[in-house]
Design a protein around this motif. Structure first.
Motif, short mmCIF file in Angstrom:
data_model
loop_
_atom_site.label_atom_id
_atom_site.label_comp_id
_atom_site.label_asym_id
_atom_site.label_seq_id
_atom_site.Cartn_x
_atom_site.Cartn_y
_atom_site.Cartn_z
N GLN A 113 0.30 -6.73 -30.04
CA GLN A 113 -0.56 -5.71 -29.45
C GLN A 113 -1.47 -6.32 -28.38
O GLN A 113 -1.69 -5.71 -27.33
N VAL A 114 -1.99 -7.51 -28.67
CA VAL A 114 -2.85 -8.17 -27.67
C VAL A 114 -2.03 -8.53 -26.44
O VAL A 114 -2.48 -8.34 -25.29
N LEU A 115 -0.81 -9.05 -26.64
CA LEU A 115 0.03 -9.40 -25.50
C LEU A 115 0.35 -8.17 -24.65
O LEU A 115 0.29 -8.23 -23.41
N LYS A 116 0.66 -7.08 -25.31
CA LYS A 116 0.98 -5.87 -24.56
C LYS A 116 -0.25 -5.36 -23.81
O LYS A 116 -0.16 -4.95 -22.64
N ALA A 117 -1.41 -5.39 -24.48
CA ALA A 117 -2.64 -4.94 -23.82
C ALA A 117 -2.95 -5.79 -22.59
O ALA A 117 -3.43 -5.27 -21.58
N ARG A 118 -2.68 -7.08 -22.67
CA ARG A 118 -2.94 -7.95 -21.52
C ARG A 118 -1.95 -7.68 -20.39
O ARG A 118 -2.33 -7.78 -19.21
N LYS A 119 -0.73 -7.38 -20.73
CA LYS A 119 0.24 -7.02 -19.68
C LYS A 119 -0.21 -5.74 -18.97
O LYS A 119 -0.13 -5.63 -17.73
N ILE A 120 -0.69 -4.77 -19.76
CA ILE A 120 -1.18 -3.53 -19.16
C ILE A 120 -2.39 -3.80 -18.28
O ILE A 120 -2.57 -3.21 -17.21
N LEU A 152 -10.72 -4.77 -27.86
CA LEU A 152 -10.56 -4.22 -29.21
C LEU A 152 -9.40 -4.88 -29.94
O LEU A 152 -9.51 -5.21 -31.13
N ALA A 153 -8.28 -5.09 -29.25
CA ALA A 153 -7.12 -5.73 -29.88
C ALA A 153 -7.43 -7.16 -30.27
O ALA A 153 -7.04 -7.63 -31.36
N GLN A 154 -8.16 -7.90 -29.41
CA GLN A 154 -8.52 -9.27 -29.74
C GLN A 154 -9.50 -9.32 -30.90
O GLN A 154 -9.40 -10.19 -31.77
N ALA A 155 -10.46 -8.41 -30.94
CA ALA A 155 -11.42 -8.37 -32.04
C ALA A 155 -10.74 -8.06 -33.37
O ALA A 155 -11.05 -8.66 -34.40
N TYR A 156 -9.80 -7.12 -33.34
CA TYR A 156 -9.07 -6.78 -34.57
C TYR A 156 -8.25 -7.96 -35.07
O TYR A 156 -8.24 -8.28 -36.26
N GLY A 185 -9.41 -14.12 -39.68
CA GLY A 185 -10.61 -14.81 -40.15
C GLY A 185 -11.23 -15.75 -39.14
O GLY A 185 -11.84 -16.75 -39.53
N LEU A 186 -11.09 -15.46 -37.84
CA LEU A 186 -11.69 -16.28 -36.80
C LEU A 186 -12.87 -15.54 -36.18
O LEU A 186 -12.87 -14.30 -36.12
#
Length: 248
Positions: A155-162, A217-221, A227-228
């Protein structure tokens, strides 16, 4: 039950593979294998699940211990001040010993008890079943966690592509708007063209802001899931670009 054991075997193999490769994290950059490894190590829910397995095993051992016989050893020593005898007689000139100066007693006792209903065997069978259930639940939870981590990673990778597409679109429309303004000055186009370019640029900037929020939001989730405190950057694994990314 067999389905959980099959999936659980896959989890154990994945854990062994992840443990075989050292973590490669440079300046907060994580790959999918790194995130899975960290999630398995730091997840509080996994620790609780593993503790449940340990408690179930101890309960089984306790139920099994009831079936073993109980062996008890005992002993005692009594000391007196002196030997005491009865009065002398013709048969016993020195008298009969009635109190020695010391006396010792020892022995071993073996006890075994069963109820007529056989509840001890029933308790042992239930405890063994509970161990299997808690182990299956632990393996199923690890499976679910790894699936969630992989989903969050993509999801993070896709969000970054967008986000990259939105940034490129803003740059393109900004150039288009500048070109329309210059053409308006020399009288090649009407003001409507400039207004249309500004409207498209405004919409693209709105899309860019939304794309940035989606990335955050995707990175925070994902960070909370593994646990980081935060995830600065992700390292795209080989073949990740060709994988069908899950929808946000």
């Amino acid at each position: 039950m067999s389905r959980f054991k099959t999936r659980g075997g896959g989890v154990l193999i994945l854990i062994m593979v992840l443990a075989a490769f050292p973590a490669v994290s440079r300046a907060g950059t994580y790959g999918l294998a790194d995130l899975c490894r960290i999630a398995l190590q730091q997840s509080e829910k996994i620790r609780i699940s593993e503790e449940n397995v340990a408690i179930a095993s101890l309960t089984k051992d306790k139920a099994l211990s009831v079936l073993f016989p109980r062996i008890t050893a005992y002993g005692s020593v009594t000391l007196f001040t002196e030997n005491k005898y009865t009065a002398p007689s013709l048969l016993l000139p020195d008298g009969q010993l009635i109190q020695p100066d010391s006396a010792a007693q020892w022995g071993v006792r073996l006890d075994q008890a069963f109820s007529l209903s056989g509840r001890e065997l029933t308790a042992l069978r239930i405890a063994r079943t509970n161990v299997d259930l808690t182990r299956d639940a632990d393996e199923a939870f690890k499976n679910t966690l790894l699936e969630e981590v992989a989903r969050g990673y993509y999801q993070v990778l896709k969000a970054r592509k967008i986000l990259e597409i939105a940034e490129a679109n803003v740059d393109r429309l900004n150039l288009y708007r500048q070109a329309a303004e210059k053409r308006l000055r020399v009288g090649e186009v009407t003001r409507t063209v400039l207004l249309r370019a500004e409207g498209e640029l405004s919409g693209a900037r709105s899309d860019l802001l939304q794309a940035r929020n989606t990335v955050e939001l995707a990175q925070a989730y994902l960070a909370r899931l593994v646990g980081l405190p935060a995830i600065d950057a992700l390292r795209e694994e080989p073949g990740a670009a060709e994988t069908d990314l899950l929808p946000l």
